[in-house]
Design an enzyme around this catalytic site. Structure first.
Site, PDB file in Angstrom:
ATOM      1  CB  SER A 196      -0.909   0.010   1.235  1.00 27.85           C
ATOM      2  OG  SER A 196      -1.684  -1.171   1.288  1.00 27.85           O
TER       3      SER A 196
HETATM    4  N1  SAM Z   1      -0.162  -4.863   4.016  1.00 27.51           N
HETATM    5  C1  SAM Z   1       0.564  -5.243   2.850  1.00 27.51           C
HETATM    6  C2  SAM Z   1       1.963  -4.683   2.816  1.00 27.51           C
HETATM    7  O1  SAM Z   1       2.368  -4.005   3.757  1.00 27.51           O
HETATM    8  O2  SAM Z   1       2.677  -4.969   1.852  1.00 27.51           O
HETATM    9  C3  SAM Z   1      -0.170  -4.961   1.560  1.00 27.51           C
HETATM   10  C4  SAM Z   1      -1.424  -5.695   1.464  1.00 27.51           C
HETATM   11  S1  SAM Z   1      -2.021  -5.923  -0.160  1.00 27.51           S
HETATM   12  C5  SAM Z   1      -2.739  -4.354  -0.486  1.00 27.51           C
HETATM   13  C6  SAM Z   1      -3.386  -6.994   0.233  1.00 27.51           C
HETATM   14  C7  SAM Z   1      -2.970  -8.395   0.601  1.00 27.51           C
HETATM   15  O3  SAM Z   1      -4.119  -9.086   1.077  1.00 27.51           O
HETATM   16  C8  SAM Z   1      -2.448  -9.211  -0.572  1.00 27.51           C
HETATM   17  O4  SAM Z   1      -1.168  -9.693  -0.261  1.00 27.51           O
HETATM   18  C9  SAM Z   1      -3.467 -10.347  -0.700  1.00 27.51           C
HETATM   19  O5  SAM Z   1      -2.894 -11.572  -1.137  1.00 27.51           O
HETATM   20  C10 SAM Z   1      -3.990 -10.430   0.712  1.00 27.51           C
HETATM   21  N2  SAM Z   1      -5.295 -11.082   0.885  1.00 27.51           N
HETATM   22  C11 SAM Z   1      -6.406 -11.001   0.109  1.00 27.51           C
HETATM   23  N3  SAM Z   1      -7.399 -11.744   0.642  1.00 27.51           N
HETATM   24  C12 SAM Z   1      -6.902 -12.303   1.787  1.00 27.51           C
HETATM   25  C13 SAM Z   1      -7.439 -13.154   2.786  1.00 27.51           C
HETATM   26  N4  SAM Z   1      -8.695 -13.611   2.745  1.00 27.51           N
HETATM   27  N5  SAM Z   1      -6.650 -13.518   3.814  1.00 27.51           N
HETATM   28  C14 SAM Z   1      -5.351 -13.079   3.889  1.00 27.51           C
HETATM   29  N6  SAM Z   1      -4.788 -12.273   2.976  1.00 27.51           N
HETATM   30  C15 SAM Z   1      -5.558 -11.881   1.931  1.00 27.51           C
END
Ligand code: SAM
Length: 208
Positions: free
Chosen positions: A54
Site C-alpha cells: 500500500s
Molecule cells: N499490508 C501489505 C503490505 O504491507 O505490503 C499490503 C497488502 S495488499 C494491499 C493486500 C494483501 O491481502 C495481498 O497480499 C493479498 O494476497 C492479501 N489477501 C487477500 N485476501 C486475503 C485473505 N482472505 N486472507 C489473507 N490475505 C488476503
C-alpha cells in the site's frame, strides 16, 4: 522520493508516533530490488503475485485511526510484503505482538524473509484465509485489514476485544475506509473516506 521526504509529507497530517515509526522501518527492504528506487513514492507498488504494498499515506492513515499503543495484540489481515505489519510492530513495541495472515503462500515466504532481514521479532506471519480472522489468538486490541471486503466480516468483529478497534476498506467499485469500535454495548462505526484496495478473497470476503 527518499524516506525523509515521505516523513515530511506525513508530518502535520498524521500523529507523531506513526510518523516516527515509519521513519524507523526501511520501506525499501519490503519492495522488490528492481524498484527500490521508488520505495518512498506515495503510491502502491507491485510485490509479485498480482499484489501490492500500500501507498505510504494509506499505511499512515490506517495506523493513525487504529491508535496503536505499546503492548497491544494486533491482527493484520493481508500481510503482502510485511511492511504494514512492521510499522504496527514498531508501534506496539516489544511487549506487543502482531499476528499477520496472508492467503498467498509465496507472499508468506516473502514477508517472513523481509521481516527477518529487518530484524523485527514481534510479528508472526500465518498462511491462510484471514477473512475469518485468526481465532487462535483472539481477542485482539486492534485489527487491520489491507484488502477490501463486501461488508465488515462478522468473525473479525467477534474477535475484537471490548474497547478494540478494527479498520477495513469496504465496497467493490466504490470503497470506503471504515473504523469499527467495540464498546460494552456493541459496535460503533466511523467512516474515513474513499480508498482503493485489492479484494479480500475468502469465505467472509469476495468469492473466487
Ligand atoms: N499490508 C501489505 C503490505 O504491507 O505490503 C499490503 C497488502 S495488499 C494491499 C493486500 C494483501 O491481502 C495481498 O497480499 C493479498 O494476497 C492479501 N489477501 C487477500 N485476501 C486475503 C485473505 N482472505 N486472507 C489473507 N490475505 C488476503
Amino acid at each position: 522520493m527518499m524516506r525523509e521526504e515521505m516523513l515530511k509529507m506525513l508530518r502535520g497530517n498524521i500523529g507523531d508516533r506513526v510518523v516516527e515509526a515509519m521513519g524507523r522501518v526501511p520501506r525499501e527492504l519490503f519492495v522488490p530490488e528492481s524498484i527500490r528506487y521508488m520505495a518512498y513514492e506515495d503510491h502502491p507498488l507491485p510485490i509479485g503475485e498480482g499484489q501490492t504494498i500500500s501507498a505510504p499515506h494509506m499505511v499512515a492513515i490506517m495506523c493513525d485511526v487504529l491508535d496503536l499503543q505499546e503492548g497491544m495484540k494486533v491482527l493484520d489481515v493481508g500481510t503482502g510484503s510485511g511492511y504494514h505489519a512492521a510499522v504496527m510492530a514498531d508501534l506496539v513495541g516489544p511487549k506487543g505482538h502482531v499476528y499477520s495472515i496472508e492467503r498467498v503462500p509465496e507472499l508468506v515466504v516473502y514477508a517472513r524473509r523481509n521481516l527477518r532481514e529487518v530484524g523485527i521479532e514481534n510479528v508472526t506471519v500465518v498462511e491462510g484465509d484471514g477473512s475469518g480472522g485468526l481465532p487462535d489468538h483472539a481477542p485482539y486490541d486492534r485489527i487491520n485489514v489491507a484488502a477490501t471486503a463486501p461488508k465488515v466480516p462478522e468473525p473479525l468483529k467477534d474477535q475484537l476485544g471490548v474497547g478494540g478497534k478494527l479498520v477495513i476498506p469496504v465496497g467493490s467499485c466504490y470503497q470506503e475506509l471504515v473504523l469499527v469500535i467495540r464498546t460494552e454495548e456493541g459496535f460503533e462505526l466511523e467512516h474515513h473516506g474513499g480508498v482503493v484496495f485489492v479484494p479480500l478473497i475468502g469465505d467472509h470476503g469476495f468469492k473466487v
